[in-house]
Design a protein around this motif. Structure first.
Motif, PDB file in Angstrom:
ATOM      1  N   GLU A   1       0.828  -1.206   0.000  1.00  0.00           N
ATOM      2  CA  GLU A   1       0.000   0.000   0.000  1.00  0.00           C
ATOM      3  C   GLU A   1       0.860   1.253   0.000  1.00  0.00           C
ATOM      4  O   GLU A   1       0.455   2.295  -0.511  1.00  0.00           O
ATOM      5  N   ASP A   2       2.044   1.147   0.607  1.00  0.00           N
ATOM      6  CA  ASP A   2       2.983   2.270   0.637  1.00  0.00           C
ATOM      7  C   ASP A   2       4.270   1.813  -0.042  1.00  0.00           C
ATOM      8  O   ASP A   2       5.140   1.214   0.598  1.00  0.00           O
ATOM      9  N   PRO A   3       4.418   2.053  -1.358  1.00  0.00           N
ATOM     10  CA  PRO A   3       5.582   1.545  -2.092  1.00  0.00           C
ATOM     11  C   PRO A   3       6.901   2.000  -1.468  1.00  0.00           C
ATOM     12  O   PRO A   3       7.004   3.077  -0.886  1.00  0.00           O
ATOM     13  N   ASN A   4       7.912   1.151  -1.606  1.00  0.00           N
ATOM     14  CA  ASN A   4       9.226   1.474  -1.057  1.00  0.00           C
ATOM     15  C   ASN A   4       9.866   2.639  -1.794  1.00  0.00           C
ATOM     16  O   ASN A   4       9.671   2.837  -2.986  1.00  0.00           O
ATOM     17  N   HIS A   5      10.672   3.395  -1.045  1.00  0.00           N
ATOM     18  CA  HIS A   5      11.555   4.377  -1.652  1.00  0.00           C
ATOM     19  C   HIS A   5      12.792   4.484  -0.775  1.00  0.00           C
ATOM     20  O   HIS A   5      12.731   4.314   0.449  1.00  0.00           O
ATOM     21  N   LEU A   6      13.920   4.732  -1.373  1.00  0.00           N
ATOM     22  CA  LEU A   6      15.211   4.739  -0.687  1.00  0.00           C
ATOM     23  C   LEU A   6      15.349   5.990   0.173  1.00  0.00           C
ATOM     24  O   LEU A   6      15.173   7.109  -0.301  1.00  0.00           O
ATOM     25  N   ILE A   7      15.702   5.781   1.460  1.00  0.00           N
ATOM     26  CA  ILE A   7      15.829   6.930   2.369  1.00  0.00           C
ATOM     27  C   ILE A   7      17.221   7.042   2.989  1.00  0.00           C
ATOM     28  O   ILE A   7      17.546   8.080   3.569  1.00  0.00           O
ATOM     29  N   ASP A   8      18.045   5.998   2.874  1.00  0.00           N
ATOM     30  CA  ASP A   8      19.363   6.079   3.516  1.00  0.00           C
ATOM     31  C   ASP A   8      20.323   5.081   2.884  1.00  0.00           C
ATOM     32  O   ASP A   8      19.921   3.986   2.483  1.00  0.00           O
ATOM     33  N   VAL A   9      21.580   5.507   2.803  1.00  0.00           N
ATOM     34  CA  VAL A   9      22.682   4.632   2.398  1.00  0.00           C
ATOM     35  C   VAL A   9      23.789   4.817   3.417  1.00  0.00           C
ATOM     36  O   VAL A   9      24.199   5.946   3.707  1.00  0.00           O
ATOM     37  N   ARG A  10      24.289   3.709   3.974  1.00  0.00           N
ATOM     38  CA  ARG A  10      25.355   3.788   4.967  1.00  0.00           C
ATOM     39  C   ARG A  10      26.268   2.579   4.821  1.00  0.00           C
ATOM     40  O   ARG A  10      25.890   1.570   4.204  1.00  0.00           O
ATOM     41  N   SER A  11      27.445   2.692   5.391  1.00  0.00           N
ATOM     42  CA  SER A  11      28.415   1.604   5.287  1.00  0.00           C
ATOM     43  C   SER A  11      29.175   1.477   6.600  1.00  0.00           C
ATOM     44  O   SER A  11      29.244   2.417   7.396  1.00  0.00           O
ATOM     45  N   GLY A  12      29.747   0.309   6.824  1.00  0.00           N
ATOM     46  CA  GLY A  12      30.507   0.062   8.034  1.00  0.00           C
ATOM     47  C   GLY A  12      31.499  -1.062   7.837  1.00  0.00           C
ATOM     48  O   GLY A  12      31.398  -1.850   6.888  1.00  0.00           O
ATOM     49  N   VAL A  13      32.469  -1.131   8.735  1.00  0.00           N
ATOM     50  CA  VAL A  13      33.517  -2.140   8.679  1.00  0.00           C
ATOM     51  C   VAL A  13      33.245  -3.211   9.725  1.00  0.00           C
ATOM     52  O   VAL A  13      32.989  -2.895  10.892  1.00  0.00           O
ATOM     53  N   HIS A  14      33.308  -4.462   9.325  1.00  0.00           N
ATOM     54  CA  HIS A  14      33.148  -5.598  10.224  1.00  0.00           C
ATOM     55  C   HIS A  14      34.345  -6.533  10.042  1.00  0.00           C
ATOM     56  O   HIS A  14      35.147  -6.351   9.121  1.00  0.00           O
ATOM     57  N   GLU A  15      34.439  -7.501  10.911  1.00  0.00           N
ATOM     58  CA  GLU A  15      35.566  -8.420  10.839  1.00  0.00           C
ATOM     59  C   GLU A  15      35.481  -9.265   9.567  1.00  0.00           C
ATOM     60  O   GLU A  15      34.606 -10.103   9.421  1.00  0.00           O
ATOM     61  N   GLY A  16      36.379  -8.996   8.628  1.00  0.00           N
ATOM     62  CA  GLY A  16      36.445  -9.775   7.402  1.00  0.00           C
ATOM     63  C   GLY A  16      35.661  -9.231   6.234  1.00  0.00           C
ATOM     64  O   GLY A  16      35.780  -9.751   5.116  1.00  0.00           O
TER      65      GLY A  16
ATOM     66  N   THR B   1      12.808  -2.283   6.093  1.00  0.00           N
ATOM     67  CA  THR B   1      13.288  -2.983   4.905  1.00  0.00           C
ATOM     68  C   THR B   1      14.661  -2.453   4.516  1.00  0.00           C
ATOM     69  O   THR B   1      14.847  -1.254   4.337  1.00  0.00           O
ATOM     70  N   ARG B   2      15.636  -3.385   4.422  1.00  0.00           N
ATOM     71  CA  ARG B   2      17.002  -3.001   4.058  1.00  0.00           C
ATOM     72  C   ARG B   2      17.594  -4.031   3.104  1.00  0.00           C
ATOM     73  O   ARG B   2      17.440  -5.242   3.325  1.00  0.00           O
ATOM     74  N   LEU B   3      18.241  -3.557   2.079  1.00  0.00           N
ATOM     75  CA  LEU B   3      19.025  -4.412   1.200  1.00  0.00           C
ATOM     76  C   LEU B   3      20.478  -4.279   1.643  1.00  0.00           C
ATOM     77  O   LEU B   3      21.035  -3.183   1.640  1.00  0.00           O
ATOM     78  N   VAL B   4      21.071  -5.395   2.026  1.00  0.00           N
ATOM     79  CA  VAL B   4      22.402  -5.385   2.630  1.00  0.00           C
ATOM     80  C   VAL B   4      23.383  -6.080   1.685  1.00  0.00           C
ATOM     81  O   VAL B   4      23.139  -7.206   1.257  1.00  0.00           O
ATOM     82  N   VAL B   5      24.479  -5.406   1.402  1.00  0.00           N
ATOM     83  CA  VAL B   5      25.533  -5.957   0.543  1.00  0.00           C
ATOM     84  C   VAL B   5      26.811  -6.043   1.369  1.00  0.00           C
ATOM     85  O   VAL B   5      27.333  -5.025   1.831  1.00  0.00           O
ATOM     86  N   ASP B   6      27.326  -7.259   1.557  1.00  0.00           N
ATOM     87  CA  ASP B   6      28.568  -7.491   2.275  1.00  0.00           C
ATOM     88  C   ASP B   6      29.676  -7.795   1.273  1.00  0.00           C
ATOM     89  O   ASP B   6      29.495  -8.650   0.388  1.00  0.00           O
ATOM     90  N   ILE B   7      30.793  -7.125   1.430  1.00  0.00           N
ATOM     91  CA  ILE B   7      31.920  -7.250   0.491  1.00  0.00           C
ATOM     92  C   ILE B   7      33.134  -7.698   1.285  1.00  0.00           C
ATOM     93  O   ILE B   7      33.553  -7.039   2.253  1.00  0.00           O
ATOM     94  N   ALA B   8      33.728  -8.832   0.879  1.00  0.00           N
ATOM     95  CA  ALA B   8      34.811  -9.449   1.641  1.00  0.00           C
ATOM     96  C   ALA B   8      36.096  -8.634   1.531  1.00  0.00           C
ATOM     97  O   ALA B   8      36.396  -8.027   0.494  1.00  0.00           O
ATOM     98  N   HIS B   9      36.867  -8.619   2.632  1.00  0.00           N
ATOM     99  CA  HIS B   9      38.204  -8.024   2.626  1.00  0.00           C
ATOM    100  C   HIS B   9      39.185  -8.998   1.976  1.00  0.00           C
ATOM    101  O   HIS B   9      38.841 -10.137   1.632  1.00  0.00           O
ATOM    102  N   ASP B  10      40.439  -8.549   1.848  1.00  0.00           N
ATOM    103  CA  ASP B  10      41.488  -9.441   1.344  1.00  0.00           C
ATOM    104  C   ASP B  10      41.686 -10.594   2.301  1.00  0.00           C
ATOM    105  O   ASP B  10      41.681 -10.418   3.531  1.00  0.00           O
ATOM    106  N   GLU B  11      41.905 -11.780   1.775  1.00  0.00           N
ATOM    107  CA  GLU B  11      42.130 -12.958   2.624  1.00  0.00           C
ATOM    108  C   GLU B  11      43.554 -12.926   3.175  1.00  0.00           C
ATOM    109  O   GLU B  11      44.456 -12.423   2.558  1.00  0.00           O
TER     110      GLU B  11
END
Length: 247
Positions: A114-129, A237-247
């Protein structure tokens, strides 16, 4: 031998009886109740200082202790409101890879709500790996998505090339977010814009375009094709993209 006269005997006897009656034992005039009994009664009678109602109730302390323990337990069991909701998934359980990934039924299966999605925020952070990029939406729809590496990127609807910093581009296509052209949401992030990373070093920048006919595209510039993982989280609702560090 001379004998006393009977009247003298009678008088002598009366005098003797009178003397005996006037010299009675002093013990007979004392209080027969012993002093000990009086003291015992006084000790058994409660005084204002020893009134049980004025004494502290020893049972109050355990109850207070139980209440404090219950309060501490409830505070321990309650979830911390300050926890970052984007960290709800364990990276060790994620399937990092470089080949294309998509949600079930992409591109057709998505829910606008009933209330279509629209993008309100983009953020990033560092995690282990890995680094995490989060695209957050308002609305009650459920978008579908596809993530893959591409050699080049083009503008939606026009096909004009788009330059993104980095040697490789991770392209995230999202179907579902949209809004009526005559009534755009005030809190939606601007489209056709570059967004620099907040923190982290696995990516260079992000280019956002759309929605165009209920289709949006997010381009993530990288220095190399790194393994990644895409997932959809709820509330919000969040679309999450995780990107691996160098091994």
């Amino acid at each position: 031998m001379r004998h006393p006269h009977p009247s003298q005997i009678t008088a002598l006897g009366a005098a003797t009886l009178l003397l005996l009656s006037s010299c009675g034992s002093p013990e007979g005039t004392q209080d027969p109740a012993p002093a000990e009994d009086t003291q015992q009664v006084d000790q058994s009678t409660p005084s204002p200082e020893s009134d049980p109602s004025d004494q502290p109730d020893e049972t109050d302390e355990p109850e207070a202790s139980e209440e404090s323990e219950q309060a501490e337990e409830s505070e321990t069991s309650a979830p911390a409101e300050d926890q970052e909701p984007d960290q709800s998934e364990d990276a060790a359980s994620l399937d990092f890879r470089t080949d294309a990934q998509e949600s079930e039924g992409f591109p057709a299966e998505f829910t606008r709500g009933e209330d279509p999605n629209h993008l309100i925020d983009v953020r990033s952070g560092v995690h282990e790996g890995y680094d995490r990029v989060v695209f957050e939406y308002a609305g009650d729809g459920v978008p579908s998505w596809r993530g893959e590496y591409t050699d080049s990127a083009a503008e939606l609807g026009r096909g004009e090339p788009i330059e993104v910093a980095g040697d490789h581009i991770l392209e995230i296509n999202v179907n579902g977010p949209s809004w009526a052209p005559e009534d755009p949401p005030e809190d939606e992030l601007p489209s056709q814009e570059y967004y620099e990373r907040d923190t982290g070093g696995a990516f260079e920048e992000i280019f956002i375009q759309g929605p165009f006919e209920a289709h949006s595209q997010y381009l993530i510039g990288l220095d190399q094709e790194r393994p990644f993982q895409v997932q959809l989280l709820e509330d919000p609702t969040r679309l999450v993209v995780d990107i691996a560090h160098d091994e």
